[in-house]
Scaffold this motif. Sequence first.
Motif, mmCIF file in Angstrom:
data_model
loop_
_atom_site.group_PDB
_atom_site.id
_atom_site.type_symbol
_atom_site.label_atom_id
_atom_site.label_comp_id
_atom_site.label_asym_id
_atom_site.label_seq_id
_atom_site.Cartn_x
_atom_site.Cartn_y
_atom_site.Cartn_z
ATOM 1 N N HIS A 206 0.840 -1.196 0.000
ATOM 2 C CA HIS A 206 0.000 0.000 0.000
ATOM 3 C C HIS A 206 0.877 1.249 0.000
ATOM 4 N N VAL A 207 0.478 2.256 -0.786
ATOM 5 C CA VAL A 207 1.172 3.549 -0.786
ATOM 6 C C VAL A 207 0.252 4.569 -0.128
ATOM 7 N N ILE A 208 0.784 5.258 0.874
ATOM 8 C CA ILE A 208 -0.010 6.236 1.627
ATOM 9 C C ILE A 208 0.602 7.622 1.417
ATOM 10 N N ASP A 209 -0.250 8.637 1.236
ATOM 11 C CA ASP A 209 0.212 10.016 1.096
ATOM 12 C C ASP A 209 0.647 10.539 2.471
ATOM 13 N N ALA A 210 1.964 10.646 2.656
ATOM 14 C CA ALA A 210 2.520 10.986 3.974
ATOM 15 C C ALA A 210 2.507 12.478 4.243
ATOM 16 N N THR A 211 1.979 13.287 3.300
ATOM 17 C CA THR A 211 1.891 14.728 3.556
ATOM 18 C C THR A 211 0.564 15.086 4.229
ATOM 19 N N GLN A 212 -0.284 14.108 4.439
ATOM 20 C CA GLN A 212 -1.550 14.351 5.156
ATOM 21 C C GLN A 212 -1.261 14.499 6.655
ATOM 22 N N PRO A 213 -2.206 15.065 7.404
ATOM 23 C CA PRO A 213 -2.024 15.149 8.858
ATOM 24 C C PRO A 213 -1.829 13.755 9.472
ATOM 25 N N VAL A 214 -1.038 13.709 10.550
ATOM 26 C CA VAL A 214 -0.699 12.434 11.192
ATOM 27 C C VAL A 214 -1.946 11.614 11.512
#
Length: 165
Positions: A146-154
């Motif tokens: 899975h690839v997650i957008d890490a620029t989103q809030p924690v």
Amino acid sequence: MFYIIGPRGSGKTTIGKQLAEYKGYQFVDTDKLILERAGKSIAEIVEQHGWDYFRQLESDVLQSIKQDNVIVSTGGGIILAEENQRVMRDNGTVVYLNANPNVLVQRLAAEPQADQRPSLTGKSLLAEIEEVMQQREPIYRATAHHVIDATQPVEVIVQQLKDLI
Ligand code: ADP
Ligand code: MG
């Protein structure tokens, strides 16, 4: 087993800890395990023994994590060894925290003391991260389930990962 991969500053430690707490799982950070086992910092290991030696320690540490219900945060270069890619994919779910170089630089610059990795190239931080990401981005993607957008809030990222476990 749940493995979090991605570059320095992508949030692997931050996210991994919160996720582990929520799930009641154990939290393990491969960089921290290496530090504890070697009795010296990663910078010292690399300075005294070289990157290859560090990478071997990293593979050993990764394979020593065998318990169930563990969240594993990894070092940014863990995917460089094909063996490590296979170990992670075979033993659990692999999540890639994806963020662009500008975001990574901002985060690392905000707390430089936390960034104890020696420079890989001797260039500026942004140039180094861009170069390293160009090489590693395809490997992170190929290794991850899975690839997650890490620029989103924690808290948004943690919620997305809760739904995956
Ligand atoms: P890694 O373990 O991947 O190197 P860290 O978890 O140590 O990354 O996070 C690096 C820095 O970025 C920390 O200061 C952390 O608080 C911050 N950070 C992590 N994730 C986020 C996020 N989603 N949004 C904003 N800041 C973040
Ligand atoms: Mg970390």
